[in-house]
Write an enzyme that holds these catalytic residues in place. Structure first.
Site, PDB file in Angstrom:
ATOM      1  N   HIS A  90      24.943   2.833  34.488  1.00 39.33           N
ATOM      2  CA  HIS A  90      23.865   2.527  35.470  1.00 39.33           C
ATOM      3  C   HIS A  90      23.793   3.440  36.663  1.00 39.33           C
ATOM      4  O   HIS A  90      23.001   3.452  37.416  1.00 39.33           O
ATOM      5  CB  HIS A  90      24.042   1.210  36.116  1.00 39.33           C
ATOM      6  CG  HIS A  90      25.751   1.072  36.566  1.00 39.33           C
ATOM      7  ND1 HIS A  90      26.180   1.577  37.787  1.00 39.33           N
ATOM      8  CD2 HIS A  90      26.663   0.495  36.016  1.00 39.33           C
ATOM      9  CE1 HIS A  90      27.317   1.391  37.925  1.00 39.33           C
ATOM     10  NE2 HIS A  90      27.799   0.639  36.713  1.00 39.33           N
ATOM     11  N   HIS A 124      27.703   8.812  44.020  1.00 37.49           N
ATOM     12  CA  HIS A 124      26.797   8.649  42.906  1.00 37.49           C
ATOM     13  C   HIS A 124      25.477   8.585  43.282  1.00 37.49           C
ATOM     14  O   HIS A 124      25.217   8.616  44.604  1.00 37.49           O
ATOM     15  CB  HIS A 124      27.218   7.137  42.286  1.00 37.49           C
ATOM     16  CG  HIS A 124      27.073   6.014  43.298  1.00 37.49           C
ATOM     17  ND1 HIS A 124      28.144   5.362  43.589  1.00 37.49           N
ATOM     18  CD2 HIS A 124      25.986   5.424  43.812  1.00 37.49           C
ATOM     19  CE1 HIS A 124      27.837   4.481  44.584  1.00 37.49           C
ATOM     20  NE2 HIS A 124      26.285   4.551  44.492  1.00 37.49           N
ATOM     21  N   HIS A 126      20.930   7.003  43.331  1.00 36.49           N
ATOM     22  CA  HIS A 126      20.176   6.141  42.405  1.00 36.49           C
ATOM     23  C   HIS A 126      18.787   6.889  42.553  1.00 36.49           C
ATOM     24  O   HIS A 126      18.524   7.609  43.371  1.00 36.49           O
ATOM     25  CB  HIS A 126      20.054   4.817  43.601  1.00 36.49           C
ATOM     26  CG  HIS A 126      21.390   3.855  43.583  1.00 36.49           C
ATOM     27  ND1 HIS A 126      21.662   3.201  42.740  1.00 36.49           N
ATOM     28  CD2 HIS A 126      22.592   4.464  44.416  1.00 36.49           C
ATOM     29  CE1 HIS A 126      23.003   2.556  43.063  1.00 36.49           C
ATOM     30  NE2 HIS A 126      23.305   3.372  43.820  1.00 36.49           N
ATOM     31  N   HIS A 149      24.874   8.441  47.640  1.00 35.17           N
ATOM     32  CA  HIS A 149      25.774   7.544  48.245  1.00 35.17           C
ATOM     33  C   HIS A 149      27.358   8.160  48.128  1.00 35.17           C
ATOM     34  O   HIS A 149      27.755   8.419  47.094  1.00 35.17           O
ATOM     35  CB  HIS A 149      26.225   6.094  47.725  1.00 35.17           C
ATOM     36  CG  HIS A 149      24.789   5.294  47.886  1.00 35.17           C
ATOM     37  ND1 HIS A 149      24.548   4.351  47.330  1.00 35.17           N
ATOM     38  CD2 HIS A 149      23.710   5.409  48.819  1.00 35.17           C
ATOM     39  CE1 HIS A 149      23.212   3.547  47.704  1.00 35.17           C
ATOM     40  NE2 HIS A 149      22.839   4.543  48.598  1.00 35.17           N
ATOM     41  N   THR A 232      25.753  -2.261  46.765  1.00 37.89           N
ATOM     42  CA  THR A 232      24.379  -2.558  46.116  1.00 37.89           C
ATOM     43  C   THR A 232      24.435  -2.949  44.690  1.00 37.89           C
ATOM     44  O   THR A 232      23.524  -2.960  44.062  1.00 37.89           O
ATOM     45  CB  THR A 232      23.379  -1.340  46.456  1.00 37.89           C
ATOM     46  OG1 THR A 232      23.881  -0.344  45.768  1.00 37.89           O
ATOM     47  CG2 THR A 232      23.258  -1.222  47.829  1.00 37.89           C
ATOM     48  N   THR A 233      25.688  -2.931  44.119  1.00 37.78           N
ATOM     49  CA  THR A 233      25.814  -3.338  42.643  1.00 37.78           C
ATOM     50  C   THR A 233      26.726  -4.539  42.687  1.00 37.78           C
ATOM     51  O   THR A 233      27.517  -4.594  43.649  1.00 37.78           O
ATOM     52  CB  THR A 233      26.340  -2.046  41.811  1.00 37.78           C
ATOM     53  OG1 THR A 233      27.603  -1.714  42.464  1.00 37.78           O
ATOM     54  CG2 THR A 233      25.501  -0.949  41.998  1.00 37.78           C
TER      55      THR A 233
END
Length: 314
Positions: A90, A124, A126, A149, A232-233
């Site tokens: 992800h 990581h 997005h 992030h 956010t996950t």
């Protein structure tokens, strides 16, 4: 034993031995389609909380406060290796080993509305399938194509698992990227290793190291937004102090395509649009650091920090 019975027994044994393994490998995984995001709260109650992230950041709603700058200590030092680049299905994450205490302190941050020092844990990204989307936070009605992030843990907690149980557990620095015509040298060295992690769960130990400052370039770090939110996950723990910098980094069209070539490991699911839907701000306050170019850091210290009089919620 007849051939038919032997075949049936063989199939039964194969199912019994492979299905649990496959289930356990995918049990922690989650999707980003709207129906899939709505299902997060079934397994993780916090995902239905009132202080969730990301949010839409609007200057018109931000409260300007005098508060310290974010101090990035050790960001100019080479990170300890080997750094692990991982396709976790992800996102792309960078696992960074702890610095040997005999060689110095691990990178950490303090300042803003943080009440303690926060040590580096990893970072990581997005991103979206199009250049008009991808970032998790929306800044003044703009959704950028990529958001990075950098995660830090409150040093008073021994690990991230413990920190997630407290509202001051983590601080995440968020950086936005905009697509430009020119290659970005700041992120080029990482992208060269992306072909090695195109498939789900592939990882590689980088044969080089770098400084965190080198991937941030020369952006302005004196001005930032900050609010209290969540991961956010899943599990969406409400343990995060968010610090978002409005000065954007750059990435070229060719470079951002490297992100879009990664695979989730699920049929017909390339790793794109891996951002969560916006969450309501609710009763939380969004702050922006008030920057007065005429004042030195010492002047700000002497003037006192009025940010301590403002709570995160009202």
């Amino acid at each position: 034993m007849s051939p038919a019975i032997a075949t049936w027994i063989g199939l039964a044994v194969m199912l019994l031995t492979t299905v649990p393994i496959a289930w356990s490998a995918d049990h922690h995984r989650f999707g980003y389609t709207r129906p899939e995001q709505r299902r997060w709260a079934r397994a993780h109650q916090s995902c239905a909380g009132k202080h969730q992230s990301p949010i839409a950041v609007a200057s018109s709603r931000a409260i300007a406060l005098n508060m310290p700058a974010i101090e990035l200590v050790g960001y100019n030092n080479l990170l300890p290796g080997p750094i692990t680049l991982h396709n976790n299905g992800h996102s792309v994450s960078l696992g960074i080993p702890k610095t040997d205490p005999e060689k110095g302190r691990h990178p950490y941050i303090f300042g803003g509305k943080m009440q303690n020092e926060y040590e580096l844990e990893g970072l990581h990204f997005h991103w979206g399938d199009k250049n008009s989307r991808g970032s998790e936070h929306v800044l003044n009605d703009i959704r950028y194509p990529l958001e990075m992030h950098i995660i830090h843990r409150n040093k008073k907690y021994k690990n991230v698992a413990e920190a997630l149980g407290y509202s001051d557990g983590l601080t995440v620095l968020g950086f936005f990227y905009q697509v430009t015509e020119h290659e970005s040298p700041e992120i080029a060295h990482l992208l060269r290793s992306f072909p090695l992690i195109e498939q789900f769960d592939e990882q590689v130990h980088l044969n080089f190291t770098f400084t965190l400052k080198s991937i941030l370039g020369d952006i302005d770090l004196t001005r930032f937004y900050t609010y209290k939110g969540s991961l956010t996950t899943p599990p969406c723990s409400e343990a995060v102090t968010w610090v978002l910098f409005p000065d954007v980094l750059s990435i070229s069209i060719t470079q951002i395509r490297r992100f879009r070539m990664l695979d989730t490991g699920l049929p017909g699911s390339p790793m794109v649009d891996n951002y969560r839907a916006l969450q309501p701000l609710g009763n939380r306050r969004l702050f922006i650091r008030k920057v007065n170019s005429r004042n030195t850091a010492l002047d700000e210290l002497r003037s006192g920090f009025d940010h301590t009089q403002w709570d995160w919620v009202y």
